[in-house]
Write an enzyme that holds these catalytic residues in place. Structure first.
Site, PDB file in Angstrom:
ATOM      1  N   ARG A 178       9.416 -17.104-154.561  1.00 31.10           N
ATOM      2  CA  ARG A 178      10.545 -16.489-153.639  1.00 31.10           C
ATOM      3  C   ARG A 178      11.713 -16.627-154.558  1.00 31.10           C
ATOM      4  O   ARG A 178      12.473 -15.766-154.592  1.00 31.10           O
ATOM      5  CB  ARG A 178      10.603 -17.139-152.287  1.00 31.10           C
ATOM      6  CG  ARG A 178       9.756 -16.767-151.457  1.00 31.10           C
ATOM      7  CD  ARG A 178       9.641 -17.545-150.030  1.00 31.10           C
ATOM      8  NE  ARG A 178      10.920 -16.818-149.329  1.00 31.10           N
ATOM      9  CZ  ARG A 178      11.501 -17.294-148.364  1.00 31.10           C
ATOM     10  NH1 ARG A 178      11.029 -18.625-147.786  1.00 31.10           N
ATOM     11  NH2 ARG A 178      12.310 -16.637-147.730  1.00 31.10           N
ATOM     12  N   CYS A 229      18.103 -22.645-148.907  1.00 31.64           N
ATOM     13  CA  CYS A 229      16.655 -22.480-149.022  1.00 31.64           C
ATOM     14  C   CYS A 229      16.790 -20.767-148.492  1.00 31.64           C
ATOM     15  O   CYS A 229      17.529 -20.060-148.835  1.00 31.64           O
ATOM     16  CB  CYS A 229      15.792 -23.194-148.147  1.00 31.64           C
ATOM     17  SG  CYS A 229      16.328 -23.395-146.403  1.00 31.64           S
TER      18      CYS A 229
END
Length: 270
Positions: A178, A229
């Site tokens: 990611r 995050c």
């Protein structure tokens, strides 16, 4: 802060429960693919544990423009904590069953609101060798009060998007694929904040789900100004690890979900 201020071992928790010491235990099960952990909680939880919802009680989805898990207000945290039976002067233990994400989020939110004695069960549910209970616990209402209503300016440091962009050392706690922008299963844009360094939260845990030994964490992380995050949940794992080493780093609460919602923000890949 020390490791013992942030984490509690299953052995210590078992001893304190066996001695009848007053404790409030919160079950904060949450997974990216299964955000509602109530059914799992009802199938088996630590004795006396009360279920806490990351989605409904540790986030405020009525707030817009601040990512997928905006921080709740201190007043709502106080009301929820009283429902959970949290009392002034009584220590709180939080746990989960997935990569310490739910428990670290609860630890961050509660301490940002001003609660001082909140510890994460090291290793989570998987490390607990004691008995489990089924069903739902309905505690007596608590009387806890929180000192901070605005958790974005509470007892723990935070970063705005602009401050995150300017940070000298900014960590991205998401999985490497990611971070690189190879895939993005949740947010509409793949990639990361330019200049950020990838330190996946799962890399700070041993195979048994416990945090790495003292010293190894800070060696793995190094110096840091802020952490983000996808939406501010798993970044709390990195922040808890840092706090266990005595480092009080800042959270960018909106994280990538807030950053990538603004088309003027640059995106880096690879």
């Amino acid at each position: 802060m020390s490791r013992e201020d942030i984490l509690i071992t299953p052995t210590e928790l078992s001893r304190r429960l066996g001695a009848g010491e007053p404790l409030t235990i919160l079950d904060v099960r949450w997974q990216l693919a299964e955000p509602d952990g109530r059914a799992a909680y009802e199938r088996g939880h630590l004795p006396g544990a009360v279920y806490v919802s990351v989605e409904d009680e540790l986030s405020d989805h009525g707030v817009s423009g601040r990512g997928r898990h905006p921080l709740p207000s201190g007043r709502s945290v106080e009301a929820a904590a009283r429902r959970w039976g949290v009392r002034n002067g009584v220590p709180v233990v939080v746990y989960d069953d997935w990569n310490r994400a739910g428990s670290a989020r609860a630890w961050w939110v509660l301490t940002a609101a001003g609660l001082s004695e909140v510890r994460i069960l090291d290793g989570g549910l998987g490390a607990w060798a004691g008995p489990l209970e089924t069903g739902t616990v309905a505690p007596e209402p608590g009387d806890v009060t929180v000192a901070h209503d605005d958790l974005y300016a509470g007892a723990r440091p935070t970063l705005t998007a602009e401050e995150a962009a300017a940070a000298d050392i900014l960590l991205d706690a998401r999985a490497p694929e990611r971070f690189r922008g190879d895939v993005e299963p949740v947010d509409p844009v793949a990639g990361h904040i330019p200049g950020a360094r990838n330190v996946p939260s799962t890399g700070l845990l041993a195979d048994d789900g416990r945090f790495l030994p003292a010293g190894a964490l800070i060696d793995r992380i190094g110096d840091v100004d802020g952490v983000y995050c996808g939406s501010g949940v798993t970044a709390s794992v990195v922040l808890a690890a840092l706090a266990a080493e005595g480092v009080d780093a800042a959270l960018y609460p909106g994280s990538w979900s807030e950053w990538c919602s603004d088309p003027t923000h640059p995106v880096a890949k690879s």
